[in-house]
Design a protein around this motif. Sequence first.
Motif, PDB file in Angstrom:
ATOM      1  N   MET A   1       0.850  -1.206   0.000  1.00 53.05           N
ATOM      2  CA  MET A   1       0.000   0.000   0.000  1.00 53.05           C
ATOM      3  C   MET A   1       0.878   1.246   0.000  1.00 53.05           C
ATOM      4  O   MET A   1       1.960   1.243   0.577  1.00 53.05           O
ATOM      5  CB  MET A   1      -0.919  -0.006   1.219  1.00 53.05           C
ATOM      6  N   LEU A   2       0.400   2.280  -0.657  1.00 56.55           N
ATOM      7  CA  LEU A   2       1.126   3.548  -0.678  1.00 56.55           C
ATOM      8  C   LEU A   2       0.723   4.383   0.534  1.00 56.55           C
ATOM      9  O   LEU A   2      -0.455   4.636   0.766  1.00 56.55           O
ATOM     10  CB  LEU A   2       0.807   4.314  -1.967  1.00 56.55           C
ATOM     11  N   GLN A   3       1.712   4.804   1.301  1.00 53.20           N
ATOM     12  CA  GLN A   3       1.489   5.656   2.462  1.00 53.20           C
ATOM     13  C   GLN A   3       2.023   7.054   2.165  1.00 53.20           C
ATOM     14  O   GLN A   3       2.868   7.223   1.278  1.00 53.20           O
ATOM     15  CB  GLN A   3       2.213   5.082   3.686  1.00 53.20           C
ATOM     16  N   PHE A   4       1.556   8.041   2.921  1.00 53.47           N
ATOM     17  CA  PHE A   4       2.073   9.391   2.690  1.00 53.47           C
ATOM     18  C   PHE A   4       2.003  10.233   3.947  1.00 53.47           C
ATOM     19  O   PHE A   4       1.189   9.986   4.843  1.00 53.47           O
ATOM     20  CB  PHE A   4       1.330  10.081   1.540  1.00 53.47           C
ATOM     21  N   LYS A   5       2.865  11.226   3.973  1.00 54.53           N
ATOM     22  CA  LYS A   5       2.896  12.208   5.051  1.00 54.53           C
ATOM     23  C   LYS A   5       3.099  13.580   4.415  1.00 54.53           C
ATOM     24  O   LYS A   5       4.015  13.758   3.603  1.00 54.53           O
ATOM     25  CB  LYS A   5       4.034  11.914   6.022  1.00 54.53           C
ATOM     26  N   ILE A   6       2.274  14.529   4.773  1.00 53.22           N
ATOM     27  CA  ILE A   6       2.376  15.894   4.250  1.00 53.22           C
ATOM     28  C   ILE A   6       3.286  16.711   5.162  1.00 53.22           C
ATOM     29  O   ILE A   6       3.121  16.692   6.389  1.00 53.22           O
ATOM     30  CB  ILE A   6       0.988  16.543   4.131  1.00 53.22           C
ATOM     31  N   ILE A   7       4.224  17.432   4.554  1.00 49.29           N
ATOM     32  CA  ILE A   7       5.189  18.240   5.304  1.00 49.29           C
ATOM     33  C   ILE A   7       5.087  19.681   4.790  1.00 49.29           C
ATOM     34  O   ILE A   7       5.654  20.019   3.751  1.00 49.29           O
ATOM     35  CB  ILE A   7       6.627  17.722   5.088  1.00 49.29           C
ATOM     36  N   PRO A   8       4.351  20.569   5.444  1.00 51.97           N
ATOM     37  CA  PRO A   8       4.273  21.960   4.987  1.00 51.97           C
ATOM     38  C   PRO A   8       5.637  22.645   5.110  1.00 51.97           C
ATOM     39  O   PRO A   8       6.278  22.580   6.167  1.00 51.97           O
ATOM     40  CB  PRO A   8       3.240  22.587   5.919  1.00 51.97           C
ATOM     41  N   VAL A   9       6.065  23.276   4.032  1.00 53.28           N
ATOM     42  CA  VAL A   9       7.381  23.921   4.011  1.00 53.28           C
ATOM     43  C   VAL A   9       7.281  25.310   3.395  1.00 53.28           C
ATOM     44  O   VAL A   9       6.312  25.630   2.699  1.00 53.28           O
ATOM     45  CB  VAL A   9       8.420  23.082   3.228  1.00 53.28           C
ATOM     46  N   THR A  10       8.295  26.121   3.646  1.00 51.29           N
ATOM     47  CA  THR A  10       8.474  27.484   3.142  1.00 51.29           C
ATOM     48  C   THR A  10       7.442  28.426   3.764  1.00 51.29           C
ATOM     49  O   THR A  10       6.427  27.985   4.316  1.00 51.29           O
ATOM     50  CB  THR A  10       8.393  27.589   1.596  1.00 51.29           C
ATOM     51  N   PRO A  11       7.667  29.734   3.666  1.00 52.06           N
ATOM     52  CA  PRO A  11       6.674  30.688   4.172  1.00 52.06           C
ATOM     53  C   PRO A  11       5.313  30.557   3.487  1.00 52.06           C
ATOM     54  O   PRO A  11       4.303  31.045   4.006  1.00 52.06           O
ATOM     55  CB  PRO A  11       7.312  32.045   3.861  1.00 52.06           C
ATOM     56  N   GLN A  13       3.834  27.706   3.077  1.00 48.44           N
ATOM     57  CA  GLN A  13       3.220  26.476   3.585  1.00 48.44           C
ATOM     58  C   GLN A  13       2.833  25.534   2.441  1.00 48.44           C
ATOM     59  O   GLN A  13       1.693  25.063   2.336  1.00 48.44           O
ATOM     60  CB  GLN A  13       2.013  26.803   4.462  1.00 48.44           C
ATOM     61  N   GLN A  14       3.822  25.273   1.614  1.00 47.27           N
ATOM     62  CA  GLN A  14       3.634  24.377   0.473  1.00 47.27           C
ATOM     63  C   GLN A  14       3.628  22.937   0.960  1.00 47.27           C
ATOM     64  O   GLN A  14       4.446  22.550   1.787  1.00 47.27           O
ATOM     65  CB  GLN A  14       4.761  24.615  -0.534  1.00 47.27           C
ATOM     66  N   ASN A  15       2.703  22.144   0.427  1.00 46.49           N
ATOM     67  CA  ASN A  15       2.544  20.763   0.878  1.00 46.49           C
ATOM     68  C   ASN A  15       3.539  19.835   0.187  1.00 46.49           C
ATOM     69  O   ASN A  15       3.210  19.163  -0.795  1.00 46.49           O
ATOM     70  CB  ASN A  15       1.121  20.275   0.614  1.00 46.49           C
ATOM     71  N   CYS A  16       4.750  19.765   0.701  1.00 49.89           N
ATOM     72  CA  CYS A  16       5.664  18.705   0.303  1.00 49.89           C
ATOM     73  C   CYS A  16       5.097  17.387   0.845  1.00 49.89           C
ATOM     74  O   CYS A  16       4.555  17.356   1.948  1.00 49.89           O
ATOM     75  CB  CYS A  16       7.052  18.971   0.874  1.00 49.89           C
ATOM     76  N   SER A  17       5.202  16.316   0.053  1.00 47.36           N
ATOM     77  CA  SER A  17       4.704  15.018   0.512  1.00 47.36           C
ATOM     78  C   SER A  17       5.813  13.973   0.470  1.00 47.36           C
ATOM     79  O   SER A  17       6.531  13.852  -0.525  1.00 47.36           O
ATOM     80  CB  SER A  17       3.536  14.538  -0.365  1.00 47.36           C
TER      81      SER A  17
END
Length: 215
Positions: A1-11, A13-17
């Motif tokens: 299964m594909l898992q994911f975690k969202i990591i907000p970055v930069t001023p 708040q871009q959703n790096c995953s």
Amino acid sequence: MLQFKIIPVTPFQQNCSLIWCDQTNEAALIDPGGDLHLIEAAVAHVGVTVKQILLTHGHLDHVGGTAALAEKYQWPIIGPHREDAFWIDQLPMQAQMMNFPPVGNFTPTRWLEAGEQVRVGKETLDVLFCPGHTPGHVVFFHPGQQLAWVGDVLFAGSIGRTDFPRGDYNTLVNAIRTQLWPLGDSVRFVPGHGPMSSFGEERKHNPFVADHRFG
């Protein structure tokens, strides 16, 4: 299964995953825009092995950390579409204009085309070409789990800006309606900024692309 975690970055708040295959522990980073300490901490916490960087488009808040990560870890850079090369070439200028720390240039290891696929461990993502916000924007879609990473194409209640160079409103709306909606209302998506939503929710209520706007 594909898992994911969202990591907000930069001023912004871009959703790096951080996405990974839970059978192999192999992972990829989608749109590492900056704040590398946050991204590296998330990778270490989850305990996966990143194998590649996936990019939806060439705007600084989505790709600003790419060159540094690729150089440090020797990760290949996959995407976006070649039409976004002019944005990537302008990264130092983008950083200066947006008061970001200086960033390095890079050339993707592999440009992406519509209909191609990207593998993460044993999981496969389909590549959709969705220009309009930028001319080379792509979307990553996992059919099995009905999940999409749409960058700045679509947001909960909004769509991407089209007032940047080579942006086009009609092209963006057409991409959303012809490339995303046919995937199904049940598809959930991670946007480039803000909360997740579903295509069905946006078809009902999004003021820019809801079905009722088009008869």
